[in-house]
Design an enzyme around this catalytic site. Structure first.
Site, PDB file in Angstrom:
ATOM      1  N   ILE A  45       1.136  -1.069  -0.087  1.00 32.89           N
ATOM      2  CA  ILE A  45      -0.136   0.239   0.016  1.00 32.89           C
ATOM      3  C   ILE A  45       0.418   1.562  -0.172  1.00 32.89           C
ATOM      4  CG2 ILE A  45      -0.094   0.176   2.261  1.00 32.89           C
ATOM      5  CD1 ILE A  45      -3.150   0.918   1.981  1.00 32.89           C
ATOM      6  N   CYS A  46       0.334   2.267  -0.924  1.00 29.54           N
ATOM      7  CA  CYS A  46       1.154   3.374  -0.614  1.00 29.54           C
ATOM      8  C   CYS A  46      -0.403   4.529  -0.297  1.00 29.54           C
ATOM      9  CB  CYS A  46       1.748   3.957  -1.779  1.00 29.54           C
ATOM     10  SG  CYS A  46       0.535   3.794  -3.825  1.00 29.54           S
ATOM     11  N   ARG A  47       0.123   6.216  -0.663  1.00 27.53           N
ATOM     12  CA  ARG A  47      -1.236   6.665  -0.954  1.00 27.53           C
ATOM     13  C   ARG A  47      -1.676   6.896  -2.016  1.00 27.53           C
ATOM     14  NH1 ARG A  47      -1.947  11.832  -3.080  1.00 27.53           N
ATOM     15  NH2 ARG A  47      -0.181  11.849  -3.830  1.00 27.53           N
ATOM     16  N   GLY A  49      -1.116   4.193  -4.778  1.00 34.19           N
ATOM     17  CA  GLY A  49      -1.769   2.774  -5.544  1.00 34.19           C
ATOM     18  C   GLY A  49      -0.388   2.823  -6.541  1.00 34.19           C
ATOM     19  N   LEU A  73      -3.144   3.935  -0.174  1.00 33.82           N
ATOM     20  CA  LEU A  73      -4.350   4.578   1.262  1.00 33.82           C
ATOM     21  C   LEU A  73      -5.842   5.500   1.605  1.00 33.82           C
ATOM     22  CD1 LEU A  73      -3.820   3.510   4.989  1.00 33.82           C
ATOM     23  CD2 LEU A  73      -2.464   5.587   5.046  1.00 33.82           C
TER      24      LEU A  73
END
Length: 94
Positions: A45-47, A49, A73
């Site tokens: 996961i990141c901010r 995608g 996220l």
């Protein structure tokens, strides 16, 4: 295993509870991936995608299977799922 690939300041501001932190920058520098040998599924996961997709490609090149959270996220939080800061309080996605 949920692996957050954002940078440290982003992770401290807000992350999914229980997520481990391994920035994409360290992953690209061949950092060991926790749990990659234990047969546990890796979810990245990141901010938004984007970085998690890059991380998934890097891991695939190493022979490590993973999936990324589409929308990151940001979408996680919009769905009402919890985000916690470094102290366990309500966090923010930056």
């Amino acid at each position: 295993m949920l692996l957050d690939v954002r940078e440290a300041d982003e992770y401290r501001a807000g992350h999914a509870p229980g997520a481990l932190h391994l920035p994409l920058s360290r992953l690209a520098a061949d950092a060991d991936v926790p749990g990659s040998q234990g047969g546990r599924s890796l979810v990245l996961i990141c901010r938004s995608g984007s970085r998690s997709q890059d991380a998934a490609r890097l891991l695939a090149d190493r022979g490590v299977a993973s999936v990324d959270v589409i929308g990151g996220l940001r979408d996680w939080a919009e769905q009402g799922l919890p985000v916690r800061d470094a102290h366990g309080r309500a966090g923010v996605v930056i």
